[in-house]
Design an enzyme around this catalytic site. Structure first.
Site, PDB file in Angstrom:
ATOM      1  N   HIS A   1       2.211   5.040  13.831  1.00 40.44           N
ATOM      2  CA  HIS A   1       1.099   4.251  14.373  1.00 40.44           C
ATOM      3  C   HIS A   1       0.759   3.091  13.425  1.00 40.44           C
ATOM      4  CE1 HIS A   1      -0.091   8.416  16.052  1.00 40.44           C
ATOM      5  NE2 HIS A   1       0.348   7.736  17.072  1.00 40.44           N
TER       6      HIS A   1
ATOM      7  N   LYS B   1      10.188   4.933  19.549  1.00 40.19           N
ATOM      8  CA  LYS B   1      10.362   6.386  19.688  1.00 40.19           C
ATOM      9  C   LYS B   1      10.141   6.828  21.125  1.00 40.19           C
ATOM     10  CE  LYS B   1       8.317  10.029  19.300  1.00 40.19           C
ATOM     11  NZ  LYS B   1       7.316  11.035  19.220  1.00 40.19           N
TER      12      LYS B   1
ATOM     13  N   ASP C   1     -10.395  11.329  10.064  1.00 43.19           N
ATOM     14  CA  ASP C   1      -9.273  10.902   9.228  1.00 43.19           C
ATOM     15  C   ASP C   1      -8.541   9.713   9.880  1.00 43.19           C
ATOM     16  OD1 ASP C   1      -7.605  11.304   6.904  1.00 43.19           O
ATOM     17  OD2 ASP C   1      -6.046  11.882   8.348  1.00 43.19           O
ATOM     18  N   ASP C   2      -8.394   9.758  11.200  1.00 45.28           N
ATOM     19  CA  ASP C   2      -7.755   8.644  11.918  1.00 45.28           C
ATOM     20  C   ASP C   2      -8.514   7.339  11.641  1.00 45.28           C
ATOM     21  OD1 ASP C   2      -6.099  10.525  13.019  1.00 45.28           O
ATOM     22  OD2 ASP C   2      -6.905  10.389  15.058  1.00 45.28           O
TER      23      ASP C   2
ATOM     24  N   MET D   1      -2.903   8.036  20.843  1.00 47.41           N
ATOM     25  CA  MET D   1      -3.660   9.244  21.195  1.00 47.41           C
ATOM     26  C   MET D   1      -4.223   9.889  19.928  1.00 47.41           C
ATOM     27  SD  MET D   1      -1.881  10.902  24.500  1.00 47.41           S
ATOM     28  CE  MET D   1      -0.561  11.762  23.674  1.00 47.41           C
TER      29      MET D   1
ATOM     30  N   GLN E   1      -7.811   5.946   8.236  1.00 49.24           N
ATOM     31  CA  GLN E   1      -6.479   5.338   8.111  1.00 49.24           C
ATOM     32  C   GLN E   1      -6.389   4.007   8.862  1.00 49.24           C
ATOM     33  OE1 GLN E   1      -2.883   7.627   7.942  1.00 49.24           O
ATOM     34  NE2 GLN E   1      -3.954   9.404   8.754  1.00 49.24           N
TER      35      GLN E   1
ATOM     36  N   HIS F   1      -0.393   8.668  12.249  1.00 50.77           N
ATOM     37  CA  HIS F   1       0.647   8.804  11.224  1.00 50.77           C
ATOM     38  C   HIS F   1       1.241   7.424  10.939  1.00 50.77           C
ATOM     39  CE1 HIS F   1       3.463   8.486  14.537  1.00 50.77           C
ATOM     40  NE2 HIS F   1       2.940   9.559  15.115  1.00 50.77           N
TER      41      HIS F   1
ATOM     42  N   SER G   1       5.801  12.155  14.558  1.00 55.10           N
ATOM     43  CA  SER G   1       5.137  12.411  15.830  1.00 55.10           C
ATOM     44  C   SER G   1       3.899  13.240  15.551  1.00 55.10           C
ATOM     45  CB  SER G   1       6.083  13.198  16.746  1.00 55.10           C
ATOM     46  OG  SER G   1       5.353  13.788  17.799  1.00 55.10           O
ATOM     47  N   SER G   2       2.849  12.980  16.310  1.00 56.58           N
ATOM     48  CA  SER G   2       1.639  13.795  16.143  1.00 56.58           C
ATOM     49  C   SER G   2       1.965  15.258  16.399  1.00 56.58           C
ATOM     50  CB  SER G   2       0.553  13.328  17.112  1.00 56.58           C
ATOM     51  OG  SER G   2       0.310  11.953  16.922  1.00 56.58           O
ATOM     52  N   ARG G   3       2.932  15.514  17.282  1.00 60.39           N
ATOM     53  CA  ARG G   3       3.271  16.902  17.633  1.00 60.39           C
ATOM     54  C   ARG G   3       4.042  17.619  16.522  1.00 60.39           C
ATOM     55  NH1 ARG G   3       3.567  14.664  23.163  1.00 60.39           N
ATOM     56  NH2 ARG G   3       2.006  15.780  24.391  1.00 60.39           N
TER      57      ARG G   3
ATOM     58  N   VAL H   1       9.599   5.125  13.055  1.00 62.89           N
ATOM     59  CA  VAL H   1       9.383   5.477  11.646  1.00 62.89           C
ATOM     60  C   VAL H   1       9.734   6.952  11.474  1.00 62.89           C
ATOM     61  CG1 VAL H   1       7.683   5.613   9.788  1.00 62.89           C
ATOM     62  CG2 VAL H   1       7.589   3.728  11.428  1.00 62.89           C
TER      63      VAL H   1
HETATM   64  P1  AMP Z   1       0.998   8.355  20.568  1.00 65.29           P
HETATM   65  O1  AMP Z   1      -0.263   8.474  19.775  1.00 65.29           O
HETATM   66  O2  AMP Z   1       1.987   9.439  20.294  1.00 65.29           O
HETATM   67  O3  AMP Z   1       0.737   8.108  22.035  1.00 65.29           O
HETATM   68  O4  AMP Z   1       1.705   7.032  20.038  1.00 65.29           O
HETATM   69  C1  AMP Z   1       1.038   5.790  20.032  1.00 65.29           C
HETATM   70  C2  AMP Z   1       2.056   4.708  19.806  1.00 65.29           C
HETATM   71  O5  AMP Z   1       2.743   4.920  18.574  1.00 65.29           O
HETATM   72  C3  AMP Z   1       3.140   4.679  20.905  1.00 65.29           C
HETATM   73  O6  AMP Z   1       3.474   3.341  21.203  1.00 65.29           O
HETATM   74  C4  AMP Z   1       4.293   5.389  20.245  1.00 65.29           C
HETATM   75  O7  AMP Z   1       5.556   5.002  20.756  1.00 65.29           O
HETATM   76  C5  AMP Z   1       4.126   4.933  18.803  1.00 65.29           C
HETATM   77  N1  AMP Z   1       4.817   5.871  17.892  1.00 65.29           N
HETATM   78  C6  AMP Z   1       4.733   7.221  17.905  1.00 65.29           C
HETATM   79  N2  AMP Z   1       5.553   7.750  16.959  1.00 65.29           N
HETATM   80  C7  AMP Z   1       6.162   6.695  16.356  1.00 65.29           C
HETATM   81  C8  AMP Z   1       7.126   6.583  15.302  1.00 65.29           C
HETATM   82  N3  AMP Z   1       7.630   7.635  14.679  1.00 65.29           N
HETATM   83  N4  AMP Z   1       7.526   5.349  14.936  1.00 65.29           N
HETATM   84  C9  AMP Z   1       7.023   4.231  15.560  1.00 65.29           C
HETATM   85  N5  AMP Z   1       6.113   4.282  16.561  1.00 65.29           N
HETATM   86  C10 AMP Z   1       5.681   5.498  16.951  1.00 65.29           C
END
Ligand code: AMP
Length: 288
Positions: free
Chosen positions: A40, A152, A80-81, A33, A84, A37, A188-190, A179
């Site tokens: 991802h 996660k 920025d995304d 999404m 990266q 970070h 986490s993005s949050r 990670v």
């Molecule tokens: P999101 O953008 O939060 O939907 O995450 C995209 C993908 O990255 C999902 O498969 C998440 O489980 C994974 N992800 C998010 N945070 C982490 C983390 N800290 N370490 C590894 N994978 C992650």
């Protein structure tokens, strides 16, 4: 890195990239999404190592957010995304608008019954229906051989593995380890929402998991005891509001009485308005 915003263009780009990479080439997909970070990027790295073509997606999926959740203010940092992801070796980035993915009149959803109501699904009704539907659509558009997800989001992994099995989707799911920041906080993005105080409160999640892990290492197997130990840590942090502490099978997300290899200790808690999750999966090698 090519950036594609329509389904038609992405389909075509995937076909071209596969053709260019050779007859037996493989394509990896890393759905995200955005607000990229290192979590991802670790999944991109894994895809890069194992597959010939690497695709990623950035789509803040409205279908997986509840009406009172943070869809409107979810962190968005597209430029920025892109920098990266390109640097990490993504070949194709799919970044559609919501109306491209859900044109008016779209009424078909994917529901993994049962699992979708557990853990985060219990706290966020409809969340996993949104996740399963969008991931199924991404698989149909991109046709990856391998898709990468993070440990996660362990409940998400269980839901998607079940969807792939039940619908005979020709995609292999690989799960990358969580990670963390050096102090233990799961990326986490949050985390971008957290104030300095909340950032300190949030550390209790990984601390609680660490306490549970040490108890398991010393031979404790009782879910009641392990759950109480995690609750003890979370309940003593002023400002932090635990949502759930669950000990479940990582495949079915059903509660287990006694922890064995494959069990999942999963936590969710609120720091202010931000809901954070973390988990620890009992390692098959060391706890059989
Ligand atoms: P999101 O953008 O939060 O939907 O995450 C995209 C993908 O990255 C999902 O498969 C998440 O489980 C994974 N992800 C998010 N945070 C982490 C983390 N800290 N370490 C590894 N994978 C992650």
């Amino acid at each position: 890195m090519r950036i594609l915003t329509t389904i038609h263009a992405m389909r075509l780009a995937c076909k071209q990239a596969r053709r260019a990479a050779g007859e037996d080439s493989t394509l990896a997909l890393i759905p995200t999404m955005g607000a990229v970070h290192k979590g991802h990027l670790s999944l991109v790295d894994a895809g890069r190592k194992e597959c010939d073509v690497v695709a990623a997606s950035i789509f803040v999926n409205p279908l997986q957010f509840g009406p009172t959740e943070d869809f409107a203010c979810y962190p968005r940092s597209f430029d920025d995304d892109c920098r990266q992801l390109a640097k990490a070796g993504v070949d194709l980035l799919f970044a559609p608008e919501a109306q491209e993915m859900y044109p008016a009149g779209a009424t078909t959803f994917v529901e993994v019954a049962g699992l979708s109501e557990r853990l985060d699904g219990a706290s966020r009704p409809g969340h996993f229906r949104g996740v399963a539907t969008v991931v199924n659509k991404l698989f149909n558009i991109i046709a990856p051989d391998v898709a990468y997800f993070g440990q996660k989001d362990a409940a998400q992994v269980a839901v998607l593995r079940t969807m792939v099995r039940d619908l005979d989707l020709p995609v292999r799911i690989i799960v990358g380890p969580t990670v963390r920041e050096p102090d233990g906080l799961a990326l986490s993005s949050r985390n971008r929402y957290l104030s300095p105080d909340q950032r300190i409160q949030a550390l209790a999640l990984s601390r609680a998991l660490h306490v549970v892990e040490e108890l398991v290492d010393r031979g404790e197997r009782s879910s009641v005891v392990l759950r109480a130990a995690a609750a003890e840590v979370l309940n003593h942090v002023p400002g932090l509001r635990p949502d759930y502490i669950e000990i479940v099978s990582s495949d079915t997300l059903e509660p287990v009485v006694s922890v064995a290899s494959g069990a999942l200790i999963a936590l969710a808690a609120w720091a202010g308005e931000t809901r954070l999750i973390d988990n620890f999966r009992v390692d098959p090698a060391s706890h059989d």
